[in-house]
Design a protein around this motif. Structure first.
Motif, PDB file in Angstrom:
ATOM      1  N   ALA A 178       0.771  -1.082   0.044  1.00 52.30           N
ATOM      2  CA  ALA A 178      -0.003   0.074  -0.053  1.00 52.30           C
ATOM      3  C   ALA A 178       1.013   1.375   0.005  1.00 52.30           C
ATOM      4  CB  ALA A 178      -0.843  -0.125   1.269  1.00 52.30           C
ATOM      5  N   VAL A 179       0.433   2.306  -0.622  1.00 49.22           N
ATOM      6  CA  VAL A 179       1.100   3.315  -0.885  1.00 49.22           C
ATOM      7  C   VAL A 179       0.230   4.614  -0.036  1.00 49.22           C
ATOM      8  CG1 VAL A 179       2.226   3.041  -3.129  1.00 49.22           C
ATOM      9  CG2 VAL A 179      -0.084   4.033  -2.861  1.00 49.22           C
ATOM     10  N   PRO A 180       0.738   5.637   0.480  1.00 52.90           N
ATOM     11  CA  PRO A 180      -0.119   6.815   1.006  1.00 52.90           C
ATOM     12  C   PRO A 180      -1.192   7.166   0.236  1.00 52.90           C
ATOM     13  CG  PRO A 180       2.355   7.182   1.079  1.00 52.90           C
ATOM     14  CD  PRO A 180       2.332   6.198   0.158  1.00 52.90           C
ATOM     15  N   THR A 181      -2.394   7.110   0.947  1.00 50.35           N
ATOM     16  CA  THR A 181      -3.498   7.239  -0.004  1.00 50.35           C
ATOM     17  C   THR A 181      -4.744   7.552   0.967  1.00 50.35           C
ATOM     18  OG1 THR A 181      -5.097   6.796  -1.706  1.00 50.35           O
ATOM     19  CG2 THR A 181      -4.076   4.918  -0.371  1.00 50.35           C
ATOM     20  N   SER A 182      -5.847   8.068   0.546  1.00 51.94           N
ATOM     21  CA  SER A 182      -7.089   7.962   1.374  1.00 51.94           C
ATOM     22  C   SER A 182      -8.151   7.399   0.563  1.00 51.94           C
ATOM     23  CB  SER A 182      -7.405   9.441   1.564  1.00 51.94           C
ATOM     24  OG  SER A 182      -6.655  10.051   2.328  1.00 51.94           O
ATOM     25  N   ILE A 183      -8.920   6.348   1.202  1.00 51.94           N
ATOM     26  CA  ILE A 183      -9.843   5.485   0.418  1.00 51.94           C
ATOM     27  C   ILE A 183     -11.219   5.727   1.275  1.00 51.94           C
ATOM     28  CG2 ILE A 183     -10.211   3.062   0.207  1.00 51.94           C
ATOM     29  CD1 ILE A 183      -7.408   2.288   1.026  1.00 51.94           C
ATOM     30  N   SER A 184     -12.166   6.096   0.399  1.00 47.93           N
ATOM     31  CA  SER A 184     -13.332   6.382   0.679  1.00 47.93           C
ATOM     32  C   SER A 184     -14.110   5.029   1.060  1.00 47.93           C
ATOM     33  CB  SER A 184     -14.314   7.127  -0.108  1.00 47.93           C
ATOM     34  OG  SER A 184     -15.442   7.355   0.247  1.00 47.93           O
ATOM     35  N   ILE A 185     -14.945   4.791   2.120  1.00 45.89           N
ATOM     36  CA  ILE A 185     -15.942   3.707   2.324  1.00 45.89           C
ATOM     37  C   ILE A 185     -17.424   4.316   2.277  1.00 45.89           C
ATOM     38  CG2 ILE A 185     -16.237   1.665   3.907  1.00 45.89           C
ATOM     39  CD1 ILE A 185     -13.428   1.635   2.829  1.00 45.89           C
ATOM     40  N   ASP A 186     -17.766   4.102   1.315  1.00 47.01           N
ATOM     41  CA  ASP A 186     -18.981   4.933   0.893  1.00 47.01           C
ATOM     42  C   ASP A 186     -20.221   3.908   0.846  1.00 47.01           C
ATOM     43  OD1 ASP A 186     -20.674   7.071   0.863  1.00 47.01           O
ATOM     44  OD2 ASP A 186     -19.472   7.998  -0.878  1.00 47.01           O
ATOM     45  N   SER A 187     -21.383   4.581   0.780  1.00 47.77           N
ATOM     46  CA  SER A 187     -22.421   3.605   0.410  1.00 47.77           C
ATOM     47  C   SER A 187     -22.968   3.580  -0.930  1.00 47.77           C
ATOM     48  CB  SER A 187     -23.702   4.415   0.885  1.00 47.77           C
ATOM     49  OG  SER A 187     -24.242   5.573   0.596  1.00 47.77           O
ATOM     50  N   ILE A 188     -23.855   2.687  -1.371  1.00 45.80           N
ATOM     51  CA  ILE A 188     -24.072   2.726  -2.949  1.00 45.80           C
ATOM     52  C   ILE A 188     -25.669   3.108  -3.289  1.00 45.80           C
ATOM     53  CG2 ILE A 188     -24.571   0.885  -4.926  1.00 45.80           C
ATOM     54  CD1 ILE A 188     -22.369  -0.904  -3.436  1.00 45.80           C
ATOM     55  N   TYR A 189     -25.835   3.723  -4.146  1.00 46.43           N
ATOM     56  CA  TYR A 189     -27.265   4.054  -4.440  1.00 46.43           C
ATOM     57  C   TYR A 189     -27.127   3.615  -5.833  1.00 46.43           C
ATOM     58  CZ  TYR A 189     -31.520   6.538  -4.767  1.00 46.43           C
ATOM     59  OH  TYR A 189     -33.067   6.869  -5.050  1.00 46.43           O
ATOM     60  N   ASN A 190     -27.859   2.759  -6.266  1.00 39.11           N
ATOM     61  CA  ASN A 190     -28.211   2.269  -7.757  1.00 39.11           C
ATOM     62  C   ASN A 190     -29.719   1.655  -8.019  1.00 39.11           C
ATOM     63  OD1 ASN A 190     -27.479   1.666 -10.510  1.00 39.11           O
ATOM     64  ND2 ASN A 190     -26.664  -0.394  -9.707  1.00 39.11           N
ATOM     65  N   CYS A 191     -30.130   2.407  -9.140  1.00 41.87           N
ATOM     66  CA  CYS A 191     -31.679   2.213  -9.200  1.00 41.87           C
ATOM     67  C   CYS A 191     -31.541   1.668 -10.879  1.00 41.87           C
ATOM     68  CB  CYS A 191     -32.844   3.105  -8.906  1.00 41.87           C
ATOM     69  SG  CYS A 191     -32.753   3.541  -7.383  1.00 41.87           S
ATOM     70  N   THR A 192     -32.304   0.466 -10.968  1.00 40.76           N
ATOM     71  CA  THR A 192     -32.519   0.017 -12.410  1.00 40.76           C
ATOM     72  C   THR A 192     -34.081  -0.324 -12.617  1.00 40.76           C
ATOM     73  OG1 THR A 192     -32.106  -2.322 -11.667  1.00 40.76           O
ATOM     74  CG2 THR A 192     -30.250  -0.890 -12.693  1.00 40.76           C
ATOM     75  N   THR A 193     -34.249  -0.221 -13.977  1.00 42.84           N
ATOM     76  CA  THR A 193     -35.693  -0.640 -14.190  1.00 42.84           C
ATOM     77  C   THR A 193     -35.844  -2.069 -14.736  1.00 42.84           C
ATOM     78  OG1 THR A 193     -36.361   1.889 -14.691  1.00 42.84           O
ATOM     79  CG2 THR A 193     -37.630  -0.114 -15.643  1.00 42.84           C
ATOM     80  N   LEU A 194     -36.748  -3.022 -14.142  1.00 40.54           N
ATOM     81  CA  LEU A 194     -36.601  -4.614 -14.716  1.00 40.54           C
ATOM     82  C   LEU A 194     -37.455  -4.464 -15.793  1.00 40.54           C
ATOM     83  CD1 LEU A 194     -37.078  -5.989 -11.164  1.00 40.54           C
ATOM     84  CD2 LEU A 194     -35.062  -5.495 -12.274  1.00 40.54           C
ATOM     85  N   GLY A 195     -37.427  -5.535 -16.545  1.00 38.29           N
ATOM     86  CA  GLY A 195     -38.022  -5.721 -17.862  1.00 38.29           C
ATOM     87  C   GLY A 195     -39.727  -5.449 -17.763  1.00 38.29           C
ATOM     88  N   SER A 196     -40.213  -5.971 -16.513  1.00 43.84           N
ATOM     89  CA  SER A 196     -41.556  -5.831 -16.181  1.00 43.84           C
ATOM     90  C   SER A 196     -42.218  -4.360 -15.939  1.00 43.84           C
ATOM     91  CB  SER A 196     -41.936  -6.348 -14.899  1.00 43.84           C
ATOM     92  OG  SER A 196     -41.183  -6.172 -13.912  1.00 43.84           O
ATOM     93  N   GLY A 197     -40.809  -3.184 -15.854  1.00 41.25           N
ATOM     94  CA  GLY A 197     -41.110  -1.746 -15.631  1.00 41.25           C
ATOM     95  C   GLY A 197     -41.111  -1.511 -14.237  1.00 41.25           C
ATOM     96  N   VAL A 198     -41.052  -2.476 -13.337  1.00 43.84           N
ATOM     97  CA  VAL A 198     -40.619  -2.441 -11.924  1.00 43.84           C
ATOM     98  C   VAL A 198     -39.292  -1.723 -11.621  1.00 43.84           C
ATOM     99  CG1 VAL A 198     -40.692  -3.226  -9.632  1.00 43.84           C
ATOM    100  CG2 VAL A 198     -42.253  -4.144 -11.465  1.00 43.84           C
ATOM    101  N   ARG A 199     -39.348  -0.630 -11.083  1.00 45.17           N
ATOM    102  CA  ARG A 199     -37.994   0.038 -10.382  1.00 45.17           C
ATOM    103  C   ARG A 199     -37.396  -0.859  -9.263  1.00 45.17           C
ATOM    104  NH1 ARG A 199     -36.205   5.356  -8.592  1.00 45.17           N
ATOM    105  NH2 ARG A 199     -34.524   6.051  -9.732  1.00 45.17           N
ATOM    106  N   PHE A 200     -36.338  -1.351  -9.395  1.00 40.70           N
ATOM    107  CA  PHE A 200     -35.631  -2.050  -8.292  1.00 40.70           C
ATOM    108  C   PHE A 200     -34.337  -1.114  -7.988  1.00 40.70           C
ATOM    109  CE2 PHE A 200     -32.449  -5.077  -6.646  1.00 40.70           C
ATOM    110  CZ  PHE A 200     -32.921  -5.442  -5.862  1.00 40.70           C
TER     111      PHE A 200
END
Length: 328
Positions: A178-200
């Motif tokens: 490892a080298v000197p660095t700052s690493i973000s531990i962040d949340s995920i926000y990801n929305c997709t629309t399924l084939g049926s039109g339902v948003r997941f």
């Protein structure tokens, strides 16, 4: 075991326990079959019943439940910490300002770095009651992890009522390169629309005991700061790298830039050169004298064709070569 749909399925089951209807279709969640052990089983014994339970009720619910537009002051946060190469450490995942009994929650997290490895997730010694089942889906390729606390179908619901406390602990290891660095531990926000039109959506969510109130808490990311001592200070606490090392470039495959890191245990002349698959020199990244220490170099492959390349580090006492892939 599909953890992506597990939170929605369990929330639907909570609504069925409460006598409500879930989703826009108004379908009730199917109750899990009765029977089995009356005492709380060991964790390994509860995995299979949980799988069957989720398979049954997920058939009867819509995969994308709307988040209730209500005031909720709770905040999920991840601690920050300073580490050094070779360290093994934990990062607590906390909740603060909780003002709602929580019967289920899911926290998707990203820890994008070539120098961090998530070894495990622990729920021991947290505010999670025994009736909540800790589930972890760690994808080491994408460096994401989804932490869920779900109700055990074999026991009565005991929600999280504490206003603050630790929900889980993330155990990481830091690479020796490892080298000197700052690493973000962040949340995920990801929305997709399924084939049926339902948003997941994959996002941080919590649910109350009714399963009817699903809300998004606030989120505060954590930071892992890697510090690499490169010189001996006046107090004698500084450390120089103990061994020669040429790290794997990151990211790999890459397009069009990547980072190459290396460490020198002693001062030396350094030559860092990139070659193509035919052994022809593409570019020399470093050519000169360097003191002992840790270094990183950016390689920009803009204008080069996709393919396999090699980079070679030569010092007065060592030679190392590694392979990388440019993928456009």
């Amino acid at each position: 075991f599909d953890y992506d749909g597990a939170f929605t399925a369990v929330v639907a089951h909570l609504g069925e326990r409460h006598g409500g209807c879930m989703g826009e279709t108004g379908k009730r969640a199917v109750r899990a079959p009765s029977g089995g052990k009356t005492s709380r089983p060991e964790e390994s014994e509860r995995i299979e019943p949980m799988k069957q339970f989720l398979k049954i009720i997920s058939v009867a619910v819509v995969l994308a439940m709307p988040v209730l537009a209500q005031a909720y002051s709770g905040v999920i946060s991840i601690d920050s910490v300073d580490v050094q190469p070779g360290d093994h450490f934990s990062l607590p995942v906390r909740i603060t300002n909780n003002d709602m009994p929580l019967a289920a929650l899911t926290i998707p997290i990203r820890y994008h770095s070539p120098y961090l490895t998530l070894d495990s997730v622990s729920f021991a010694g947290t505010i999670a009651p025994s009736s909540l089942f800790g589930a972890v889906n760690n994808n080491k390729d994408s460096q994401t992890v989804r932490i869920s606390l779900l109700p055990d179908p074999s026991t009565a619901i005991q929600p999280i009522t504490a206003s603050s406390g630790i929900l889980a602990r993330l155990w990481f290891s830091v690479s020796m390169s490892a080298v000197p660095t700052s690493i973000s531990i962040d949340s995920i926000y990801n929305c997709t629309t399924l084939g049926s039109g339902v948003r997941f959506c994959v996002r941080v969510e919590v649910s109350d005991t009714s399963g009817l109130n699903t809300v998004m808490p606030g989120f505060e990311p954590g930071v892992v700061v890697v510090r690499v001592p490169t010189a001996v200070g006046d107090d004698g606490d500084g450390l120089l790298p103990q061994q020669f090392n040429l790290a794997q470039n990151y990211p790999n495959p890459f397009n069009p830039t990547t980072v190459i890191a290396y460490t020198l245990p002693e001062a030396s002349t350094v030559d860092l050169t990139v070659f193509n698959l035919l052994g022809q020199k593409v570019v020399t990244l470093v050519n000169g004298f360097k003191p002992a220490g840790t270094y990183q170099v950016d390689f920009d492959a803009k204008g080069l064709p996709s393919g396999i390349y090699f980079y070679r580090l030569v010092t007065k006492n060592n030679v190392a070569t590694k392979k990388m892939m440019l993928l456009k």
